[in-house]
Design a protein around this motif. Structure first.
Motif, short mmCIF file in Angstrom:
data_model
loop_
_atom_site.label_atom_id
_atom_site.label_comp_id
_atom_site.label_asym_id
_atom_site.label_seq_id
_atom_site.Cartn_x
_atom_site.Cartn_y
_atom_site.Cartn_z
N PHE A 1 1.03 -0.68 -0.11
CA PHE A 1 -0.08 -0.03 0.36
C PHE A 1 1.14 1.17 0.21
O PHE A 1 1.89 1.59 0.46
N GLY A 2 0.88 2.19 -0.93
CA GLY A 2 1.04 3.34 -0.68
C GLY A 2 1.04 4.10 0.47
O GLY A 2 2.47 5.06 1.15
N ALA A 3 0.51 3.39 2.03
CA ALA A 3 0.60 4.69 2.83
C ALA A 3 1.83 3.55 3.59
O ALA A 3 2.47 4.51 3.97
N SER A 4 2.20 2.59 3.51
CA SER A 4 3.06 2.02 3.74
C SER A 4 4.40 2.08 3.32
O SER A 4 5.85 2.58 4.22
N VAL A 5 4.20 2.82 1.73
CA VAL A 5 5.46 3.07 1.20
C VAL A 5 6.36 4.17 1.06
O VAL A 5 7.49 4.29 1.38
N ASN A 6 5.39 4.88 2.18
CA ASN A 6 5.36 6.11 2.43
C ASN A 6 6.17 6.74 3.83
O ASN A 6 7.07 7.21 3.76
N GLY A 7 6.33 5.41 4.36
CA GLY A 7 6.78 5.26 5.84
C GLY A 7 8.08 3.74 6.22
O GLY A 7 7.81 4.51 7.03
N ASP B 1 12.39 -21.79 -4.50
CA ASP B 1 12.93 -20.39 -4.66
C ASP B 1 12.69 -19.93 -5.99
O ASP B 1 12.54 -18.93 -5.83
N ASP B 2 11.62 -20.34 -6.81
CA ASP B 2 10.54 -19.56 -7.80
C ASP B 2 10.32 -18.19 -6.94
O ASP B 2 10.56 -17.01 -7.47
N SER B 3 9.43 -19.27 -6.41
CA SER B 3 8.56 -18.10 -5.89
C SER B 3 8.67 -17.11 -4.96
O SER B 3 8.87 -15.53 -5.11
N TRP B 4 10.01 -17.15 -4.04
CA TRP B 4 10.25 -15.64 -3.13
C TRP B 4 11.29 -15.59 -4.27
O TRP B 4 11.18 -14.19 -4.02
N ASN B 5 12.52 -15.80 -5.31
CA ASN B 5 12.83 -14.95 -6.32
C ASN B 5 12.27 -14.33 -6.85
O ASN B 5 11.89 -12.85 -6.53
N TRP B 6 10.89 -14.25 -7.21
CA TRP B 6 10.05 -13.10 -7.29
C TRP B 6 9.94 -12.66 -6.56
O TRP B 6 9.62 -11.05 -6.69
N PHE B 7 9.26 -12.65 -5.44
CA PHE B 7 8.64 -11.94 -4.04
C PHE B 7 10.54 -11.33 -3.47
O PHE B 7 9.88 -9.50 -3.87
N PHE B 8 11.37 -11.40 -3.49
CA PHE B 8 12.23 -10.20 -3.50
C PHE B 8 12.35 -9.17 -4.40
O PHE B 8 12.92 -7.98 -4.91
N THR B 9 12.08 -9.55 -6.06
CA THR B 9 12.44 -9.17 -7.15
C THR B 9 11.78 -7.83 -6.19
O THR B 9 11.42 -6.60 -7.17
N GLN B 10 9.94 -8.69 -6.24
CA GLN B 10 9.24 -7.28 -6.74
C GLN B 10 9.26 -6.95 -5.01
O GLN B 10 9.62 -5.29 -5.20
N LYS C 1 12.29 -5.68 -4.20
CA LYS C 1 13.32 -4.72 -4.59
C LYS C 1 13.22 -3.21 -4.80
O LYS C 1 14.26 -2.29 -5.46
N VAL C 2 12.37 -3.69 -5.86
CA VAL C 2 11.74 -1.95 -6.42
C VAL C 2 10.98 -1.46 -5.59
O VAL C 2 11.73 0.26 -5.89
N LEU C 3 10.71 -1.53 -4.23
CA LEU C 3 10.83 -0.45 -3.30
C LEU C 3 11.37 -0.55 -1.94
O LEU C 3 12.11 0.82 -1.98
N ILE C 4 12.49 -1.14 -1.78
CA ILE C 4 13.80 -1.70 -0.76
C ILE C 4 14.80 -1.59 -1.50
O ILE C 4 14.86 -2.85 -1.66
N PRO C 5 16.01 -1.00 -1.90
CA PRO C 5 16.86 -0.90 -2.80
C PRO C 5 18.12 -1.99 -2.01
O PRO C 5 17.80 -1.96 -0.61
N ASP C 6 18.82 -2.61 -3.06
CA ASP C 6 19.83 -3.10 -2.14
C ASP C 6 20.81 -2.69 -1.44
O ASP C 6 21.08 -1.66 -2.29
N GLN C 7 20.79 -2.65 -0.39
CA GLN C 7 22.75 -1.40 0.47
C GLN C 7 22.76 -2.12 1.60
O GLN C 7 22.21 -3.45 2.14
N GLU C 8 24.31 -1.92 1.42
CA GLU C 8 25.18 -2.31 2.57
C GLU C 8 24.49 -2.85 4.07
O GLU C 8 24.42 -2.67 5.52
#
Length: 564
Positions: free
Chosen positions: A243-249, A270-279, A281-288
């Protein structure tokens, strides 16, 4: 929403039209009984796939001239009728043009004959002998046509609630009392399931409306992200919703992702979890600076490695404790494992880990194979703050109530510490005249040699004592993620419901989404999670006996320190 009508339209309830025949009688039609005039009533099924037709008890009556769209609708009406009047019927003739049924008791005169007209698939009731020659006791001894779907419709419309608190036993009792149908448990269970599908809709209907629903959610909630994955046959695979309310928070929250049940998938692979984390990553980028906490599922670990190579992964200590309780014995060793996982200093951890090895070498080897970087505070490579388990998803209120009382307790304890400045940044904090516990605090870098301040990002008791001495605000030393302003900002926006009055574009509404293939497991469906060994142990744990002074019979001290 669910389409499970009996085949009758609202015209069937209009008794003012009885006896009127809007069409002419055909010479080839069967001769109608003189006392029963030809009546033409359209028994039409509701057009909306998910609309529930509200039945009235009076509408279940049969009459010559009633018209049904198909034989299926006629059969359903007959089943409803026989359940209501507590008898059963046998089928004499059933083909494309004719359907004849009679009372199941030999010699009884109750009979219904229906047939089509021309090439139309609609069935008309031509003959209806409503009188029974058998006794009530005889005809009510059988109820084969009282199937769960029929009983579910009757129960839903006439008898009772279908909410989550309703049990199959109560449904069976109500139906037996009202309709005289004998109900065993599984028949009651299936009846309640059918009644709930009428009220809530079937999974098939839900999947069908999923594309339109996601579209309407996005329209009602700006910045909302949705993803729907279907296979080549148009069947549902995965869905992702943020939800946008969560994304903005998200920017105001600790950079820790707790993975428990974030996506609807076919299975944990493997496929389902790869799919989930790929989605994700659009909202929470990979970082250290990112930490991801989950259980030890292999597919989750692989997906995190593939999609989030820079993030630090940790495992839920609660799941680790469950595995230990199931495999190894010894309460003392289990207590040491919990202490080791929560250590802030490497020296403390090494000492406890050596003690575990001496008491139980097998458990020590298991913990090493589990990788100390995943389940300990001290060796975790990233910032997981105070999040050791995935239990935060279960009760946010409980976690917050505990945090609200945490600082107050530490402030009280800090007054027993002796504080001495070392330089402009460092402060020595010790407890007792002999300095039984000594720590060095750096308020500028927000660190303490106990490492609690470093890891949890909340001032430890030593930091609070140093701040009191230097006249520094304790609140200013907390990470902003713990402040009420960040919490309010994280949940500032609202999640809006869909506006069903607005139209859905054809390119969205016409998207086909069929339910996935699901293998129904035998036995009673499980809704409550099975308790783990840890939960059972905690439930059976006896409260510690409070010590009472043998001299004055008061608690809080013993005979040696008794003031009397």
């Amino acid at each position: 929403m669910f389409d499970d009508s009996d085949g009758a339209s609202s015209e069937d309830d209009n008794f003012s039209t009885y006896g009127e025949s809007p069409i002419e009688e055909d010479e080839d039609s069967p001769t109608l009984p003189s006392k029963k005039r030809y009546q033409n009533f359209l028994m039409s099924e509701s057009k909306g796939n998910l609309e529930v037709l509200k039945l009235e008890m009076s509408s279940l009556d049969l009459a010559v001239g009633q018209r049904y769209l198909t034989k299926k609708h006629l059969k359903r009406r007959l089943k409803l009728f026989t359940v209501r009047h507590q008898f059963d019927f046998d089928v004499e003739i059933s083909n494309l043009t004719t359907y004849v049924v009679k009372c199941w008791v030999d010699g009884c005169t109750w009979r219904v004959r229906a047939s089509t007209e021309g090439l139309s698939p609609q069935f008309y009731i031509r003959i209806y002998d409503s009188d029974h020659a058998c006794s009530v006791t005889e005809r009510s001894n059988r109820s084969r046509n009282a199937t769960p779907d029929i009983l579910g419709e009757l129960y839903k419309n006439f008898l009772g609630d279908v909410g989550p608190a309703v049990r199959p036993e109560s449904v069976g009792i109500a139906i037996t009392k009202q309709f005289g149908v004998k109900m065993e448990y599984w028949k009651s269970h299936r009846t309640l399931k059918c009644a709930r599908e009428i009220d809530e809709g079937t999974p098939e209907c839900g999947f069908e409306l999923l594309p339109s629903y996601l579209y309407m959610i996005r329209r009602a909630n700006p910045n909302t992200v949705t993803r729907l994955q279907i296979d080549e046959l148009g069947r549902f695979m995965y869905v992702f919703l943020a939800f946008g309310a969560s994304v903005n928070g998200f920017p105001f929250m600790r950079k820790v992702v707790v993975v428990d049940a974030f996506a609807v998938v076919d299975t944990e692979n493997d496929d389902s979890w790869n799919w989930f984390f790929t989605q994700l990553k659009v909202l929470i980028p990979d970082q250290e600076g990112l930490a991801i906490i989950s259980d030890r599922h292999n597919s989750i670990g692989k997906a995190i490695t593939n999609v989030y190579p820079l993030a630090a992964r940790g495992i839920c200590t609660y799941h680790l404790y469950k595995n230990i309780l199931g495999r190894y014995k010894g309460k003392d060793v289990f207590r040491l494992v919990k202490k080791a996982a929560r250590c802030f200093r490497m020296s403390d951890f090494d000492m406890i880990f050596e003690e575990i090895e001496a008491l139980n070498p097998d458990l020590h080897g298991y913990l090493e194979r589990a990788d100390v970087r995943l389940w300990t505070r001290v060796y975790f490579p990233g910032e997981r703050y105070n999040l050791m388990t995935t239990n935060i998803a279960e009760s946010m209120n409980r976690a917050l109530s505990h945090a609200r009382g945490l600082n107050i307790g530490r402030v009280s304890a800090s007054r027993d510490w002796t504080v001495q400045r070392i330089d402009d940044h460092h402060t020595e904090v010790k407890y007792g005249a002999a300095g039984e516990s000594l720590n060095v605090v750096n308020l500028v870098e927000r660190k303490c040699t106990c490492r609690r301040f470093d890891v949890e990002k909340i001032p430890c008791v030593h930091a609070i004592a140093a701040a009191e001495e230097r006249n520094v605000s304790r609140i200013s030393l907390c990470s902003p993620y713990y402040k009420s302003t960040y919490l309010a900002s994280a949940y500032a926006e609202s999640v809006m419901p869909v506006d069903s009055a607005l139209p859905v574009p054809d390119n969205v509404a016409n998207v086909q989404c069929f339910p996935p293939f699901i293998c129904q497991q035998p036995g009673r469906p499980k809704k409550n999670s099975m308790k783990s060994a840890l939960e059972v142990a905690l439930a059976n744990k006896r409260p510690r006996k409070e010590h009472i002074c043998s001299r004055c019979s008061q608690s809080g001290h013993n005979a040696r320190t008794c003031p009397i």
